[in-house]
Write an enzyme that holds these catalytic residues in place. Structure first.
Site, mmCIF file in Angstrom:
data_model
loop_
_atom_site.group_PDB
_atom_site.id
_atom_site.type_symbol
_atom_site.label_atom_id
_atom_site.label_comp_id
_atom_site.label_asym_id
_atom_site.label_seq_id
_atom_site.Cartn_x
_atom_site.Cartn_y
_atom_site.Cartn_z
ATOM 1 N N ASN A 123 70.682 8.043 59.308
ATOM 2 C CA ASN A 123 72.077 7.904 59.744
ATOM 3 C C ASN A 123 72.908 8.815 58.839
ATOM 4 O OD1 ASN A 123 74.681 7.153 60.356
ATOM 5 N ND2 ASN A 123 74.510 5.076 59.523
ATOM 6 N N TRP A 124 73.318 9.940 59.385
ATOM 7 C CA TRP A 124 74.055 10.923 58.570
ATOM 8 C C TRP A 124 75.475 10.459 58.240
ATOM 9 C CZ3 TRP A 124 72.723 16.222 61.387
ATOM 10 C CH2 TRP A 124 71.436 16.603 61.005
ATOM 11 N N LYS A 125 75.965 9.450 58.950
ATOM 12 C CA LYS A 125 77.360 9.015 58.777
ATOM 13 C C LYS A 125 78.286 10.222 58.967
ATOM 14 C CE LYS A 125 75.654 5.223 56.025
ATOM 15 N NZ LYS A 125 75.871 4.226 54.992
ATOM 16 N N HIS B 93 77.213 -0.908 63.214
ATOM 17 C CA HIS B 93 76.982 -0.636 61.791
ATOM 18 C C HIS B 93 78.033 -1.380 60.968
ATOM 19 C CE1 HIS B 93 76.626 1.424 57.958
ATOM 20 N NE2 HIS B 93 75.424 1.790 58.350
ATOM 21 N N GLU C 129 79.747 -0.529 58.540
ATOM 22 C CA GLU C 129 80.970 0.253 58.267
ATOM 23 C C GLU C 129 81.923 0.210 59.455
ATOM 24 O OE1 GLU C 129 78.922 3.823 57.046
ATOM 25 O OE2 GLU C 129 78.222 2.751 55.273
ATOM 26 N N GLU D 190 70.580 -4.555 57.595
ATOM 27 C CA GLU D 190 71.179 -3.792 56.501
ATOM 28 C C GLU D 190 72.106 -4.701 55.685
ATOM 29 O OE1 GLU D 190 71.141 0.715 57.503
ATOM 30 O OE2 GLU D 190 73.052 -0.118 58.121
ATOM 31 N N GLY E 173 74.447 2.194 50.172
ATOM 32 C CA GLY E 173 75.115 3.214 49.350
ATOM 33 C C GLY E 173 75.335 2.794 47.909
ATOM 34 N N SER F 165 69.907 1.755 50.795
ATOM 35 C CA SER F 165 69.334 2.465 49.639
ATOM 36 C C SER F 165 67.822 2.694 49.754
ATOM 37 C CB SER F 165 69.672 1.736 48.330
ATOM 38 O OG SER F 165 71.083 1.700 48.139
ATOM 39 N N GLY G 93 70.511 6.099 55.049
ATOM 40 C CA GLY G 93 71.784 6.801 54.942
ATOM 41 C C GLY G 93 71.667 8.023 54.034
ATOM 42 N N GLY G 94 72.104 7.871 52.791
ATOM 43 C CA GLY G 94 72.175 8.989 51.838
ATOM 44 C C GLY G 94 70.908 9.822 51.761
HETATM 45 P P1 13P Z 1 72.207 4.168 52.357
HETATM 46 O O1 13P Z 1 70.764 4.489 52.666
HETATM 47 O O2 13P Z 1 73.005 5.353 51.904
HETATM 48 O O3 13P Z 1 72.306 2.983 51.441
HETATM 49 O O4 13P Z 1 72.881 3.733 53.752
HETATM 50 C C1 13P Z 1 72.243 2.801 54.548
HETATM 51 C C2 13P Z 1 72.909 2.779 55.866
HETATM 52 O O5 13P Z 1 74.034 2.330 55.999
HETATM 53 C C3 13P Z 1 72.193 3.346 57.014
HETATM 54 O O6 13P Z 1 72.822 3.030 58.205
#
Ligand code: 13P
Length: 251
Positions: A9-11, A94, A96, A166, A172, A212, A233-234
């Site tokens: 997930n590149w966000k 998600h 967020e 999640e 993050g 993470s 994510g990251g």
């Molecule tokens: P991180 O892997 O950066 O913690 O993010 C997880 C995430 O929200 C994937 O959708």
């Protein structure tokens, strides 16, 4: 045996030229893997990603969508629009989006139904906050979110849904749930699916862990009994690192 599904997930990251380079670099690194590989890109990258991923085993997803087909919803993108350019997956609910953009269990459910109507495959996110976890409510929160998200879907639709567990406190932050905690939470989600839709559906549904995930913890997480891969994510922003997560069993 359920397959493993590993999605990035590149966000809100990656300009088109960066996205193109990423897909070009990632493709040879993952071309012979058993796991299903998905990249969920920002809307503005989707068309480029789809083009460059065409002859690869990389699947492309969006990170959100509206549940209506069309109309006066300035700034929104419909399921039909995603489908029309060839998008295959879509992340729904998600944390967020729940936190910053007013996504509710009700809109998540509407979006899941809308996704199935056009043939998009949903990845629906559930997860508890730190406060909820500390109050001993994690299981109640995630099973409720699961039940409400899937409400009214057919057994076949539930089987085709991917759930991503999640925990919000692990996103993050560098804090990963222990593989035992994550596996137990996912077992609880699977048990809730079994209670409503039966054992067969629960045995088939893919449930990922997110929060993470990195190459150094992917193997431990993904080789537990119930974790069927990850939503990353990251660590999905670098082809090298992401490919190592996809190839977790070689670490
Ligand atoms: P991180 O892997 O950066 O913690 O993010 C997880 C995430 O929200 C994937 O959708």
């Amino acid at each position: 045996m359920r397959r493993k599904v590993i999605a990035g997930n590149w966000k809100m990251n990656m300009l088109p030229d960066e996205a193109i380079k990423f897909i070009d670099d990632l493709a040879p690194l993952v071309k012979d893997v058993d796991a299903e590989v998905i990249i969920c890109a920002p809307y503005t990258d989707l068309f480029y990603c789809l083009n460059y991923a065409q002859d690869t085993n990389i699947h492309i997803g969006a990170q959100n969508m509206h549940y209506e087909e069309k109309g006066a919803f300035t700034g929104e993108v419909s399921p039909q629009m995603l489908k029309a350019i060839g998008v295959e997956y879509v992340i729904i609910g998600h944390s967020e989006r729940r936190q910053y953009y007013n996504e509710t269990d009700e809109t998540v459910n509407k979006k899941l139904k809308a996704a199935f109507e056009v043939g998009l495959k949903p990845i629906v996110c559930v997860g508890e906050s730190l406060e909820q976890r500390e109050a001993g409510k994690a299981e109640e929160i995630i099973t409720n979110q699961t039940r409400l998200a899937l409400d009214g879907l057919t057994n076949d639709q539930v089987k085709a849904t991917i759930i991503a567990y999640e925990p919000i406190w692990a996103i993050g932050t560098g804090k990963t749930a222990t593989s035992e905690d994550a596996n137990n939470a996912i077992k609880a989600i699977r048990a809730e699916v079994a209670r409503i839709y039966g054992e067969e559906v629960a045995e088939e549904i893919i449930i990922q862990y997110g929060g993470s995930v990195k190459s150094s913890n992917a193997k431990e997480l993904f080789t537990t009994s119930d974790i069927d891969g990850g939503l990353v994510g990251g660590a999905s922003l670098k082809p090298d690192e992401f490919s190592k997560i996809v190839r977790y069993n070689e670490q």
